[in-house]
Design a protein around this motif. Sequence first.
Motif, PDB file in Angstrom:
ATOM      1  N   GLY A 560      48.824 145.686 171.961  1.00  0.00           N
ATOM      2  CA  GLY A 560      47.696 145.486 172.873  1.00  0.00           C
ATOM      3  C   GLY A 560      47.429 146.700 173.738  1.00  0.00           C
ATOM      4  O   GLY A 560      46.272 147.077 173.963  1.00  0.00           O
ATOM      5  N   VAL A 561      48.508 147.358 174.200  1.00  0.00           N
ATOM      6  CA  VAL A 561      48.342 148.559 175.019  1.00  0.00           C
ATOM      7  C   VAL A 561      47.705 149.673 174.200  1.00  0.00           C
ATOM      8  O   VAL A 561      46.768 150.345 174.638  1.00  0.00           O
ATOM      9  N   LEU A 562      48.217 149.891 172.989  1.00  0.00           N
ATOM     10  CA  LEU A 562      47.676 150.948 172.137  1.00  0.00           C
ATOM     11  C   LEU A 562      46.240 150.658 171.725  1.00  0.00           C
ATOM     12  O   LEU A 562      45.395 151.567 171.656  1.00  0.00           O
ATOM     13  N   LEU A 563      45.948 149.417 171.445  1.00  0.00           N
ATOM     14  CA  LEU A 563      44.575 149.043 171.087  1.00  0.00           C
ATOM     15  C   LEU A 563      43.630 149.267 172.270  1.00  0.00           C
ATOM     16  O   LEU A 563      42.489 149.700 172.085  1.00  0.00           O
ATOM     17  N   SER A 564      44.114 148.994 173.468  1.00  0.00           N
ATOM     18  CA  SER A 564      43.289 149.235 174.666  1.00  0.00           C
ATOM     19  C   SER A 564      42.984 150.719 174.814  1.00  0.00           C
ATOM     20  O   SER A 564      41.852 151.105 175.130  1.00  0.00           O
ATOM     21  N   ASP A 565      43.999 151.566 174.591  1.00  0.00           N
ATOM     22  CA  ASP A 565      43.769 153.009 174.640  1.00  0.00           C
ATOM     23  C   ASP A 565      42.727 153.423 173.605  1.00  0.00           C
ATOM     24  O   ASP A 565      41.841 154.247 173.879  1.00  0.00           O
ATOM     25  N   TYR A 688      49.972 149.372 159.939  1.00  0.00           N
ATOM     26  CA  TYR A 688      50.742 150.450 160.576  1.00  0.00           C
ATOM     27  C   TYR A 688      49.910 151.354 161.483  1.00  0.00           C
ATOM     28  O   TYR A 688      50.330 152.470 161.794  1.00  0.00           O
ATOM     29  N   THR A 689      48.782 150.936 161.944  1.00  0.00           N
ATOM     30  CA  THR A 689      47.976 151.781 162.823  1.00  0.00           C
ATOM     31  C   THR A 689      47.161 150.922 163.774  1.00  0.00           C
ATOM     32  O   THR A 689      46.605 149.893 163.383  1.00  0.00           O
ATOM     33  N   THR A 690      47.120 151.348 165.028  1.00  0.00           N
ATOM     34  CA  THR A 690      46.214 150.705 165.987  1.00  0.00           C
ATOM     35  C   THR A 690      44.939 151.521 166.172  1.00  0.00           C
ATOM     36  O   THR A 690      43.936 151.011 166.661  1.00  0.00           O
ATOM     37  N   GLU A 691      44.986 152.794 165.789  1.00  0.00           N
ATOM     38  CA  GLU A 691      43.836 153.670 166.032  1.00  0.00           C
ATOM     39  C   GLU A 691      42.714 153.462 165.023  1.00  0.00           C
ATOM     40  O   GLU A 691      41.530 153.459 165.372  1.00  0.00           O
ATOM     41  N   LYS A 692      43.074 153.320 163.744  1.00  0.00           N
ATOM     42  CA  LYS A 692      42.064 153.346 162.688  1.00  0.00           C
ATOM     43  C   LYS A 692      41.074 152.182 162.763  1.00  0.00           C
ATOM     44  O   LYS A 692      39.859 152.401 162.644  1.00  0.00           O
ATOM     45  N   PRO A 693      41.508 150.933 162.951  1.00  0.00           N
ATOM     46  CA  PRO A 693      40.510 149.854 163.005  1.00  0.00           C
ATOM     47  C   PRO A 693      39.544 149.994 164.177  1.00  0.00           C
ATOM     48  O   PRO A 693      38.353 149.692 164.048  1.00  0.00           O
ATOM     49  N   VAL A 694      40.040 150.482 165.311  1.00  0.00           N
ATOM     50  CA  VAL A 694      39.164 150.643 166.476  1.00  0.00           C
ATOM     51  C   VAL A 694      38.222 151.825 166.274  1.00  0.00           C
ATOM     52  O   VAL A 694      37.066 151.793 166.697  1.00  0.00           O
ATOM     53  N   ALA A 695      38.692 152.885 165.607  1.00  0.00           N
ATOM     54  CA  ALA A 695      37.818 154.022 165.314  1.00  0.00           C
ATOM     55  C   ALA A 695      36.650 153.589 164.431  1.00  0.00           C
ATOM     56  O   ALA A 695      35.507 154.017 164.633  1.00  0.00           O
ATOM     57  N   VAL A 696      36.928 152.745 163.456  1.00  0.00           N
ATOM     58  CA  VAL A 696      35.864 152.232 162.585  1.00  0.00           C
ATOM     59  C   VAL A 696      34.881 151.389 163.392  1.00  0.00           C
ATOM     60  O   VAL A 696      33.654 151.509 163.241  1.00  0.00           O
ATOM     61  N   LEU A 697      35.419 150.536 164.267  1.00  0.00           N
ATOM     62  CA  LEU A 697      34.545 149.725 165.119  1.00  0.00           C
ATOM     63  C   LEU A 697      33.692 150.622 166.009  1.00  0.00           C
ATOM     64  O   LEU A 697      32.490 150.381 166.195  1.00  0.00           O
ATOM     65  N   GLY A 698      34.301 151.671 166.547  1.00  0.00           N
ATOM     66  CA  GLY A 698      33.546 152.611 167.369  1.00  0.00           C
ATOM     67  C   GLY A 698      32.431 153.279 166.596  1.00  0.00           C
ATOM     68  O   GLY A 698      31.327 153.494 167.113  1.00  0.00           O
TER      69      GLY A 698
END
Length: 711
Positions: A560-565, A688-698
């Motif tokens: 949750g913390v990493l996803l928030s970042d 294994y990644t919190t960055e990639k799904p949020v980058a796609v959403l962005g």
Amino acid sequence: MTYDKDTVRAVLDAARAEGRTALTAPEGKRITDAYGIPTPAEGLAESADDAVALADRIGFPVVLKIVSPDILHKTDAGGVRVGLTSCAEVRGAFTAIVANARAYAPQARIQGVQVQQMVPDGGQEVIVGAVTDPTFGKVVAFGLGGVLVEVLKDITFRLAPASQYEALSMLDGIRAAEVLRGVRGGAAVDRGALADLIVRVSRLVADFPEIAEVDLNPVFATPSGVLAADVRLLVGAPPPPPRRRYSREEILGSMRRLMQPRSVAVVGASNEPGKIGNSVMRNLIDGGFPGEIHPVNPKADDILGRKAYKSVGDVPGEVDVAVFAIPAAFVPAALEEVGRKGIPNAVLIPSGFAETGEHDLQRRIVEIAEAHGTRLLGPNIYGYYSTWQDLCATFCTPYDVKGPVALTSQSGGIGMAILGFARTTKTGVSAIVGLGNKSDVDEDDLLTWFGEDDRTQCIAMHLEDLKDGRAFVEAARATVPRKPVVVLKAGRTAAGARAAGSHTGALAGDDAVYDDILRQAGVIRAPGLNEMLEYARALPVLPTPQGDNVVIITGAGGSGVLLSDAIVDNGLSLMEIPDDLDAAFRRFIPPFGAAGNPVDITGGEPPSTYEATIRLGLSDPRIHALVLGYWHTIVTPPMVFAELTARVVAEFRERGVSKPVVASLAGDTEVEEACAYLFERGVVAYPYTTEKPVAVLGAKYRWARSAGLLS
């Protein structure tokens, strides 16, 4: 706005007649006055007495600057004095400045000394300028000025001429935008006057292309207006003849026959395995292309069971595409035959043109093609795939998974990476096209076609340069309102730009200019190859968001913390959860969990807790997108999570509730299968990644805003 173009023309013609590239301060003053660009009161003094009289008329304090067409850097020559407050100081400064200039450059022509009103203290120093970019032509620049422009490099660019709206967007486009709005009790600058100045400078360079550079630095911006304290203008050579442009109708006509051909000729077809001409023939035949395939080889009667022709001119009927698989030296003669046959498209696989220094050979084939109205794809490419036509016109491995993504690359190696990624991830494509040297057909041609192609929902392009940046922007602006355009621009760094120039034989423009202009066009810029491919794969899967409120639901506090970042890093907004919604979430999570945002249901919860909270997130209209963080436990195994998530999302979509849902799965290798299952069912999920799904959403959010679908 009205401008005195005759005055500007007279100044520029006089400078050109003298062979000068730099304008003097008085000439700059005439030009700025002609375009309504506010500058301090000033005059030219040819003697110390003139300087004293001018200073007395303008009012103290004043600034004195040497005026010489041969001295560009006045400060280096000791040719500037500031803060002069009396006639005696002006007289002494005049004598000293002239003496310094003569010592610095004995042969310099000295026309006198500029006496200029000294700008009062106060106001924010900014820079407004314009440059000639090799890719986009005239661009206007804005940023923090004075010494800060060199230190911070906080500057933004737009195509010239810029509109008032675009100029205002530049004020908000620098990192220090808050400074202009007033900070720590300071007053805000006059944004309207500053935007007006940007528009006038942009109009000046658009009206007079021979003006190579304008530099107003510093410009003092205050609550009551703007004033350009220093003006520098450089004149360059007349612009080169414009690159040939085709109308939209012409582009669509030729691209339709390229991408949906009924008949293909292979020039250099071969029976010999290992030859490019053999590989192209096999791919066309084995790929199931339903149209006519005509091998052309003067030494063969039959190739792979098909009648071979001595030349393209012998092929019966109309041909839509000629694919070249012969050495570069033989291309011009064969291309003449293609032109005489009236074939509208030539696909040039061979290398050995501009990329190896053979610029004359490349110019020759372009001239031949233009004379006959034949469009050239390449040279130096792997070919192209048009999957919905079962067309594999390439010497590389075949690919036939049909889908909504069009992919292009300037590099053959990147093209094969695209192919491998598409196969591994089962990404369906409408086309994969190599562009190589881009002697003719380039990104704006393909963008125009894919923008109209009903089979294509997303376009992703790897490029090292743009031959005609303005044509690309025009095509992108027409396409983005209907479908996303993703670009991977290689050469972001100085070293990368040098490598790109070496690779393509083309001059790469400044990356900061590319970044701003592509954003202005609504293009989604990918930071790397994998991101470009993932954006292309995922964007057609995600629904368009209807608002900014993003909620994270996670089974792991650390995720949750990493996803928030990641939410912040991608310019998204974590929703402020209202009290009633907070209470609703708390009904489904244990007391030691945490509502708020992220909603932490903790890792030991059963599938029912995941399902209940996801249902709540989808059902509440105030929530516009969900980011799910899953943690592998035996209580809720990965496939159980994947199946329940996919089922709930599908149920809501059937009811007309379609929100973007992305997921990050942490766990053992089983999460890989779960992610694939989710992706196939409209939930963008990565292990294994919190960055990639949020980058796609962005990326989806950036497209929605550019398309005007989200304010």
